[in-house]
Design a protein around this motif. Structure first.
Motif, mmCIF file in Angstrom:
data_model
loop_
_atom_site.group_PDB
_atom_site.id
_atom_site.type_symbol
_atom_site.label_atom_id
_atom_site.label_comp_id
_atom_site.label_asym_id
_atom_site.label_seq_id
_atom_site.Cartn_x
_atom_site.Cartn_y
_atom_site.Cartn_z
ATOM 1 N N GLY A 160 29.286 -46.829 21.424
ATOM 2 C CA GLY A 160 29.575 -47.807 20.385
ATOM 3 C C GLY A 160 30.654 -48.790 20.808
ATOM 4 O O GLY A 160 30.562 -50.002 20.550
ATOM 5 N N LYS A 161 31.692 -48.299 21.501
ATOM 6 C CA LYS A 161 32.752 -49.187 21.972
ATOM 7 C C LYS A 161 32.220 -50.171 23.019
ATOM 8 O O LYS A 161 32.560 -51.355 23.010
ATOM 9 N N ASP A 162 31.389 -49.658 23.927
ATOM 10 C CA ASP A 162 30.842 -50.538 24.968
ATOM 11 C C ASP A 162 29.915 -51.595 24.372
ATOM 12 O O ASP A 162 29.936 -52.757 24.777
ATOM 13 N N TYR A 163 29.096 -51.204 23.399
ATOM 14 C CA TYR A 163 28.223 -52.181 22.756
ATOM 15 C C TYR A 163 29.032 -53.195 21.950
ATOM 16 O O TYR A 163 28.642 -54.352 21.817
ATOM 17 N N ASP A 164 30.175 -52.744 21.407
ATOM 18 C CA ASP A 164 31.061 -53.680 20.713
ATOM 19 C C ASP A 164 31.540 -54.766 21.659
ATOM 20 O O ASP A 164 31.591 -55.945 21.319
ATOM 21 N N THR A 165 31.890 -54.341 22.884
ATOM 22 C CA THR A 165 32.363 -55.306 23.872
ATOM 23 C C THR A 165 31.273 -56.306 24.224
ATOM 24 O O THR A 165 31.519 -57.516 24.320
ATOM 25 N N MET A 215 22.228 -56.047 17.076
ATOM 26 C CA MET A 215 23.199 -54.991 16.876
ATOM 27 C C MET A 215 22.548 -53.671 16.491
ATOM 28 O O MET A 215 23.225 -52.739 16.091
ATOM 29 N N SER A 216 21.201 -53.621 16.597
ATOM 30 C CA SER A 216 20.530 -52.420 16.125
ATOM 31 C C SER A 216 20.943 -51.197 16.912
ATOM 32 O O SER A 216 21.086 -50.116 16.376
ATOM 33 N N THR A 217 21.140 -51.365 18.243
ATOM 34 C CA THR A 217 21.518 -50.220 19.061
ATOM 35 C C THR A 217 22.891 -49.715 18.682
ATOM 36 O O THR A 217 23.143 -48.518 18.615
ATOM 37 N N MET A 218 23.788 -50.681 18.397
ATOM 38 C CA MET A 218 25.128 -50.266 18.002
ATOM 39 C C MET A 218 25.116 -49.542 16.673
ATOM 40 O O MET A 218 25.774 -48.531 16.476
ATOM 41 N N ASP A 219 24.326 -50.078 15.732
ATOM 42 C CA ASP A 219 24.242 -49.426 14.435
ATOM 43 C C ASP A 219 23.706 -48.016 14.578
ATOM 44 O O ASP A 219 24.167 -47.095 13.923
ATOM 45 N N LEU A 220 22.698 -47.876 15.467
ATOM 46 C CA LEU A 220 22.109 -46.559 15.669
ATOM 47 C C LEU A 220 23.121 -45.600 16.235
ATOM 48 O O LEU A 220 23.230 -44.460 15.818
ATOM 49 N N SER A 221 23.913 -46.081 17.221
ATOM 50 C CA SER A 221 24.894 -45.190 17.831
ATOM 51 C C SER A 221 25.963 -44.797 16.854
ATOM 52 O O SER A 221 26.477 -43.690 16.876
#
Length: 448
Positions: A215-220, A356-362
């Protein structure tokens, strides 16, 4: 609820048999499923590596382009991030193999030998105690028959009392033995389930940490694209040019403006050669600001941030006020200096908006997972308290030493198992600590 000795004895034997005939076979099946799980994950990681290697190579091509350099760096960063996460996922499954699959393989074979030997020892000692009780009862019957003859009645009366005391004592002894054996059998069963819970909770903790890091990496990564509000809904505002034929005095002036080729340029031109530099447009009519809409006066200059027209709207930044918003494309025309300007050094175009779907999923999958405390309370402590209040002293029981061996008389070895002093087999689950369990009065076999 009290149960009879025979019913409790059947419960004890069935508990051991269930471990051997149901738990252990399912444990073997779990090992095979876990190995298949590992193979699938490894194949997925290899496929993902190949895919994101391809993404990185395309990114390298983009970095050599005068207009797509930043996008190339974004693609390379995406590839690097995913491959780093895949490597972390691989490490988690190495732990999964070492702490769960390998441990299950090692313990399953040992457990089959241990539980088989324990059941046989319990059955043998139970049979011996029953035989001893039956012999005492048979002797008591003989003495009672002899005492009915009349001769030496007083002599046989004293012997009859002695045998009655012996029979009563042996009955109490076998009842305590059965109750103790049932308690130990249930604790052995519980240790095995506790082992599975502990190991999988630890793996769940690793998985949770992996998803948090993801989640942190996808945030970046999500910070790369510029965030553009949605275009205004509804029809675009009509241009004042619609009245050009109703006012002949202004028709010539407006027709001259309409003949300007830059006014008729389609947005595709703005995204073509002039993409080398952010386009600027000049307003030809004033526009009032609204929700997500940019307000301006006639003659203002606006820099396009989204070059593609959407339902008659363009998105840009006012050069003077620095305000951003959507505005009708028909209210502007391409700035002449841009139309005549030669191709210059490009400025990086904004990166595409990332889903952002992957981030939401994580994040959803980062739901906190409950982990049991590392040290379980031993349920045998309740037995010790109960024993203190008993009136009849406990008889010596070899099975008791056998069953309680993992708690009191077991000898630990280097691989975390305990060797029983009376058996050649090893209890692979002897070191598993037990959770305190609160139950009602009907859940435990009590012999009265």
């Amino acid at each position: 609820m009290s149960k009879g000795p025979e019913e409790v004895n059947r419960l004890t034997e069935n508990t051991y048999r269930n471990v051997m005939e149901q738990f252990n076979p399912r444990l073997r099946n779990l090992i095979n499923l876990g190995k298949n799980y590992e193979k699938a994950v490894n194949a997925m990681i290899l496929a993902g590596k190949a895919y994101f290697d391809g993404v990185a190579k395309i990114g390298e091509i983009a970095t050599g382009s005068p207009v797509s350099t930043e996008l190339g760096h974004v693609l390379i960063e995406i590839s690097s991030t995913h491959q780093k996460l895949d490597e972390s996922f691989r490490e988690n499954f190495k732990t999964f193999h070492k702490e769960i699959i390998h441990e299950l393989e090692k313990k399953t074979e040992l457990d089959i030998k241990y539980m088989t030997a324990t059941l046989k020892r319990y059955q043998a000692e139970h049979r011996n105690k029953l035989d001893s009780l039956e012999k005492s009862q048979a002797e008591l019957k003989k003495i009672r028959r002899k005492s009915q003859g009349g001769r030496n009645a007083l002599k046989y009366e004293h012997k009859e009392i002695e045998y009655i005391e012996t029979v009563t004592s042996r009955q109490s002894e076998i009842q305590r033995f059965i109750a103790e054996g049932c308690r130990e059998a249930l604790l052995e069963e519980k240790r095995r389930f506790c082992f599975l819970v502990d190991k999988h909770c630890s793996f769940a903790s690793l998985t949770q940490h992996y998803h948090q890091q993801a989640g942190k990496d996808y945030d970046t990564l999500s910070k790369y694209p510029s965030k553009v509000p949605p275009a205004p809904s509804g029809r675009v505002i009509a241009s004042p040019l619609i009245d050009m034929f109703n006012n002949p005095a202004t028709a010539a002036q407006n027709s001259a403006s309409s003949e300007d080729p830059s006014l008729q340029r389609s947005v595709s031109v703005a995204t073509g050669l002039n993409m080398m530099k952010r386009q600027k447009v000049k307003t030809i009519f004033p526009h009032t600001a609204g929700t997500n809409q940019l307000g301006f006066a006639q003659g203002d200059v606006i820099t396009l941030l989204v070059a593609e027209e959407k339902d008659g709207w363009l998105y840009g930044e006012h050069d003077t006020s620095k305000a951003r918003g959507w505005f009708p494309s028909s209210y502007t025309r391409l700035l002449e200096e841009n139309a005549q300007e030669a191709v210059s050094v490009p400025s990086p175009s904004p990166a595409p908006v990332r889903s952002m779907s992957t981030m939401d999923l994580s994040e959803k999958s980062c739901a906190a997972v409950p982990i049991p405390p590392p040290d379980y309370l031993e349920c045998l402590s309740t037995r010790a308290a109960a024993d203190k209040g008993a009136d009849v002293p406990k008889p010596t029981s070899t099975f008791k030493a056998l069953a309680s061996g993992p708690e009191t008389t077991s000898l630990s070895n280097t691989n975390g198992t305990a060797k029983h002093p009376f058996l050649s087999g090893e209890n692979p689950f002897a070191t598993v600590k037990l959770r305190p369990t609160v139950t009602n009065d009907r859940s435990a076999p009590i012999i009265r």
